[in-house]
Write an enzyme that holds these catalytic residues in place. Structure first.
Site, mmCIF file in Angstrom:
data_model
loop_
_atom_site.group_PDB
_atom_site.id
_atom_site.type_symbol
_atom_site.label_atom_id
_atom_site.label_comp_id
_atom_site.label_asym_id
_atom_site.label_seq_id
_atom_site.Cartn_x
_atom_site.Cartn_y
_atom_site.Cartn_z
ATOM 1 N N HIS A 67 0.833 -1.196 0.000
ATOM 2 C CA HIS A 67 0.000 0.000 0.000
ATOM 3 C C HIS A 67 0.881 1.265 0.000
ATOM 4 O O HIS A 67 0.702 2.169 -0.821
ATOM 5 C CB HIS A 67 -0.918 -0.040 1.235
ATOM 6 C CG HIS A 67 -1.701 1.195 1.500
ATOM 7 N ND1 HIS A 67 -3.073 1.222 1.446
ATOM 8 C CD2 HIS A 67 -1.322 2.451 1.828
ATOM 9 C CE1 HIS A 67 -3.499 2.448 1.730
ATOM 10 N NE2 HIS A 67 -2.449 3.218 1.975
ATOM 11 N N GLU A 68 1.872 1.287 0.910
ATOM 12 C CA GLU A 68 2.736 2.463 1.021
ATOM 13 C C GLU A 68 3.594 2.641 -0.231
ATOM 14 O O GLU A 68 3.816 3.755 -0.695
ATOM 15 C CB GLU A 68 3.645 2.357 2.249
ATOM 16 C CG GLU A 68 2.914 2.416 3.569
ATOM 17 C CD GLU A 68 2.098 3.696 3.742
ATOM 18 O OE1 GLU A 68 2.544 4.759 3.268
ATOM 19 O OE2 GLU A 68 1.003 3.618 4.318
ATOM 20 N N HIS A 71 1.868 4.449 -2.975
ATOM 21 C CA HIS A 71 1.991 5.903 -2.824
ATOM 22 C C HIS A 71 3.344 6.372 -3.372
ATOM 23 O O HIS A 71 3.429 7.367 -4.087
ATOM 24 C CB HIS A 71 1.939 6.308 -1.344
ATOM 25 C CG HIS A 71 0.598 6.157 -0.689
ATOM 26 N ND1 HIS A 71 -0.553 6.720 -1.202
ATOM 27 C CD2 HIS A 71 0.228 5.544 0.464
ATOM 28 C CE1 HIS A 71 -1.565 6.444 -0.392
ATOM 29 N NE2 HIS A 71 -1.129 5.720 0.623
HETATM 30 ZN ZN LIG Z 1 -2.167 5.202 2.355
#
Ligand SMILES: [Zn+2]
Length: 381
Positions: A67-68, A71
């Site tokens: 998830h990170e 980004h």
């Molecule tokens: Zn996030």
């Protein structure tokens, strides 16, 4: 969030974890081993449930990392440096080295994380169906299914509208896109974040009182949201109020300077009493700045050592001091300064000291600016 362990670099981004990630993994493992898995796939021994629980805990940590990194990929593509990604008890945090240039970029950086989590959720869900069709033991099928559900939950939870959750950043990007002003958008988005943080904390307390220990986690998340929202909206208010004010508008000439080679006892006896300032720039004999020194730091030198210790030995070295040019934005400098009243920033031109900005100056400016920002905030009624 401090990194206790570093895993290495992925795409140039420093990836690591805080020790509290262990708490998350163990909480997940415990919940799965003692409650969830025995219910979904009965009949296995406690140690087998624990192994499955730990594997799922680690895979959840890995899911947060994906998830990170989503980004990070979008931020890097947009030309924004990503300094590091840190996993911890409440998930992950990415430290970006700057602000997105457009609301569109800000939106996609924020949205990429939940999109990746939804993707992982679908992936684990499909895997569970595949494993089931292949006749794999129910415990493994259910573990994969649970990971799928948790990743979708992770995406939805992160879409709640409060910084530092992705939903808060998405809300800010939309408000920015509509108003054209990133800082005012931040201040408006902060209102939603404050309500959300308090709601989550309240919900957590209710759960906790009802005997569910997991409520503590929600209380923590709520407080992290409120604290983050406050810090970011304060910085935004400052940027609205200070606008393009340059550093030179508030810097002052250093009335008293310390010399790097001077013994501490002489400085304390002869130089420091000449002014009411708690912090001083330190120069070498050629007049080049080498750092700063505060009365607080000097007080740590034992009396018997003061004659033999030079200012240079105890100064805060230049690399750790906030430094600016006269035409830099004051708001940028303030972001880099701590809130200590004896903090001292140096304004340096061509390796010469042009002036200083003190923590006291900053505290005064911040208070004035905040007062003005509140006055200027457009009414939403
Ligand atoms: Zn996030």
């Amino acid at each position: 969030m401090r990194q206790t362990v570093r895993f290495g670099r992925i795409m140039g981004v420093e990836v690591g974890a805080n020790w509290s990630l262990l708490v998350l993994v163990l909480l997940v493992a415990d919940g799965l081993a003692s409650i969830v898995l025995p219910e979904l796939a009965p009949g296995a021994s406690p140690s087998v449930y624990w192994i499955a629980g730990l594997v799922c805990g680690l895979l959840i940590a890995a899911s947060v990392l994906v998830h990170e990194l989503a980004h990070s990929v979008v931020a890097l593509r947009a030309g924004l440096p990503v300094q590091r990604v840190t996993l911890w008890m409440l998930g992950g945090a990415s430290l970006l080295g700057g602000d997105p240039a457009t609301p569109r970029t800000a939106f996609w950086i924020a949205a990429s994380g939940p999109l990746a989590s939804v993707g992982l959720g679908l992936g684990f869900g499909t895997l569970a169906f595949g494993l089931n069709a292949a006749g794999v033991p129910l415990l493994i099928v259910m573990s994969a299914w649970w990971l799928g559900v948790m990743n979708v939950f992770l995406a939805l939870f992160n879409l709640l509208p409060g910084n530092p959750l992705d939903g808060g950043r998405i809300l800010r990007a939309i408000l920015w896109w509509r108003s054209g002003d990133p800082h005012r958008a931040e201040i408006r988005a902060a209102a939603a974040g404050r309500v959300l943080g308090l709601l989550l904390a309240g919900l957590g307390i209710a759960q906790w009182l009802g005997g569910q220990l997991a409520g503590v986690w929600l209380v923590l998340v709520g407080f992290v949201i409120v604290a983050s929202v406050e810090a970011e909206s304060r910085s935004a208010q400052l940027r609205v109020a200070l606008g393009k004010t340059p550093v030179k508008a508030v810097m002052t000439a250093a009335k008293v300077t310390a010399y790097a080679a001077m013994p501490v006892d002489r400085f304390v006896a002869d130089i420091a009493p000449r002014t009411r300032e708690p912090a001083f720039p330190v120069l070498d004999l050629d007049g080049h700045p080498t750092g700063t020194i505060t009365l607080r730091r000097l007080s740590r030198v034992p009396v018997g050592m003061r004659a033999a210790t030079r200012i240079a030995d105890v100064q805060r070295p230049l690399k750790d001091v906030p430094i600016a040019q006269p035409d830099d934005l004051l708001a940028d400098l303030i972001d880099r300064m701590s809130s200590d009243t004896d903090e001292l920033a140096l304004v340096v031109v061509d390796d010469r000291l042009a002036g200083v900005v003190s923590g006291y100056d900053v505290a005064r400016i911040v208070q004035l600016a905040t007062l003005r920002a509140i006055d200027q905030e457009p009414s939403t009624a």
